[in-house]
Write a protein that holds these residues in place. Structure first.
Motif, short mmCIF file in Angstrom:
data_model
loop_
_atom_site.label_atom_id
_atom_site.label_comp_id
_atom_site.label_asym_id
_atom_site.label_seq_id
_atom_site.Cartn_x
_atom_site.Cartn_y
_atom_site.Cartn_z
N CYS A 334 3.53 -4.86 4.88
CA CYS A 334 5.08 -4.15 5.02
C CYS A 334 5.96 -3.77 3.82
O CYS A 334 6.45 -4.17 3.51
CB CYS A 334 5.72 -5.23 6.34
SG CYS A 334 4.52 -5.89 6.90
N LEU A 342 1.11 -0.59 7.29
CA LEU A 342 1.30 -1.25 8.69
C LEU A 342 1.48 0.21 9.49
O LEU A 342 1.28 0.68 10.93
CB LEU A 342 3.27 -1.70 8.49
CG LEU A 342 3.81 -1.93 9.96
CD1 LEU A 342 2.70 -2.60 9.86
CD2 LEU A 342 5.13 -2.36 9.94
N LEU A 357 3.94 -10.49 12.75
CA LEU A 357 3.94 -10.12 11.12
C LEU A 357 4.87 -11.36 10.68
O LEU A 357 6.16 -11.36 11.11
CB LEU A 357 4.80 -8.92 11.21
CG LEU A 357 4.87 -7.84 11.43
CD1 LEU A 357 6.11 -6.75 11.33
CD2 LEU A 357 3.78 -7.29 10.60
#
Length: 418
Positions: A334, A342, A357
């Motif tokens: 991320c 992502l 996540l």
């Protein structure tokens, strides 16, 4: 026949009532004891004199306090010569009685201790195979000169193999001669000379902290695999061939390609497709190294402890994860501002139902969990319409976490605190 001296006061005796058990049950029980202790039961009574020879398990270790017996002076672990003589004598006297488990654990030997008999490990393994062993465990811990021979392991009965601290050769890693092998655990092993690990029958594979070659990638071919755990490796990541039956996979990349020859590989900035260190020396025509082999997984965790060159390279040829239902990613996936990694993997997961996540962040050490709900808009859905839940875990909401949430909100994902 103990490894060390046996004091008269330490002779074992059978607990009351145990003599009523059938021989087969007693032999099974003895198989859970360290082999020196199992052998000592021969002095319990006349009936016990030969029971140890049919114990269903053999467990030999030179680790102090691990059942290896006493040393030559009555204290500490036994000498290497005494261990070798004990195992040779043990196998000779018990013959080829069937074995369920054969476990060998060594950590104190070196090349001078072993002398000219470094082949004894392969000899003992072959004896276990001839005894129709089903579970084989070898823990070597980098014993110089004490290696497995470079020849395939052939067994019609072996179902589980556990290897730790061994230098694995190319031919040994061909498990086609073990048609019943389903569980393979490899920990802290070296694959300098192993170009391929292959098994048609293997269903569960765990590889932890292994050291691969700097010059070429080891190919893993296991078409029947159901679960995979690839947890940390040094130098080149292995190439995973497609696994059509894969259900669960966990892959964690720590540091890779260290000292492989490319000045950019550790930073992940290598864009030169002619770079031998990063793109060459792989048998066959493989573009993706990890992700292609994981593309059939139903449940997948992809973890990176640093900026992972191998994931970035694979994403250039990102496969479609056509069966992926649950996906776990950590914060290295991320990266603002564009969240390329992502975004790419979400768009290539058409039936994804749950995304988790794990985001590290600065701030107070309390755990926060946010649950997101996805509301696809007609004609604009770019990620899975099946996505039911997005779970974000962090220590605190800082700027980095805020950017991730903002990016996900662009997909019509709304969050609530759990």
């Amino acid at each position: 026949m103990p490894l060390g001296k046996r004091a008269k006061s330490t002779a074992p005796s059978a607990p009351a009532g145990i003599d009523a058990l059938p021989d087969g049950v007693l032999e099974h029980i003895l198989g859970f004891l360290p082999s020196p202790e199992a052998v000592r039961t021969c002095v319990v009574a006349r009936r016990w004199r030969h029971l140890w020879r049919h114990a269903t398990g053999l467990r030999v270790s030179c680790l102090a306090g691990a059942g290896a017996g006493e040393g030559d002076d009555g204290d500490g672990p036994p000498s290497p010569k005494r261990i070798r003589d004990f195992v040779d004598r043990l196998l000779l006297l018990r013959g080829h009685a069937p074995l369920e488990t054969f476990e060998l654990r060594f950590c104190t030997l070196d090349e001078d201790d072993i002398g000219d008999d470094g082949s004894c490990l392969s000899r003992w393994v072959q004896h276990a195979v001839e005894c129709k062993v089903r579970t084989l465990r070898l823990e070597n811990i980098w014993v110089d000169g004490f290696e497995l021979a470079d020849r395939p392991l052939v067994s019609q009965h072996l179902t589980r193999l556990e290897l730790e601290g061994l230098d694995l050769k190319n031919n040994f890693c061909d498990f086609s001669g073990c048609p019943l092998l389903e569980h393979l655990v490899i920990e802290s092993c070296e694959f300098w000379d192993a170009k391929r690990v292959s098994s048609e029958s293997l269903k569960h594979l765990t590889m932890t902290s292994c050291i691969f070659s700097k010059d070429s990638s080891t190919v893993i071919r296991a078409p029947s695999l159901v679960s995979l755990r690839l947890d940390g490796h040094l130098y080149r990541a292995p190439v995973l061939e497609v696994m059509p039956s894969l259900q669960e996979a966990f892959v964690r990349v720590i540091h890779e390609n260290l000292e492989s020859g490319c000045c950019d590989d550790y930073s992940g900035d290598c864009d030169d497709e002619d770079c031998y260190s990063c793109y060459g020396a792989v048998d066959g025509n493989y573009k993706c190294m990890l992700l292609e082999g994981l593309s059939e997984a139903q449940n997948l965790a992809l973890i990176s402890e640093s900026k992972a060159f191998i994931y970035e390279r694979d994403l250039k040829w990102c496969p479609t994860f056509s069966r992926l239902k649950t996906l776990l990613l950590n914060d290295r996936w991320c990266v603002a501002p564009d969240f390329t990694a992502l975004n790419c993997i979400l768009k290539h997961s058409p039936v994804l139902e749950k995304l988790t996540l794990h985001l590290s962040s600065k701030g107070p050490k309390h755990r926060m969990v946010m649950i997101g709900r996805y509301s696809p808009t007609d004609g604009t859905a770019t990620i899975s319409e099946h996505l039911k839940e997005i779970e974000v875990k962090c220590e605190a909401i800082d700027e980095k976490v805020h950017k991730v949430l903002k990016f996900l909100c662009a997909f019509n994902i709304c969050f609530i605190f759990k």
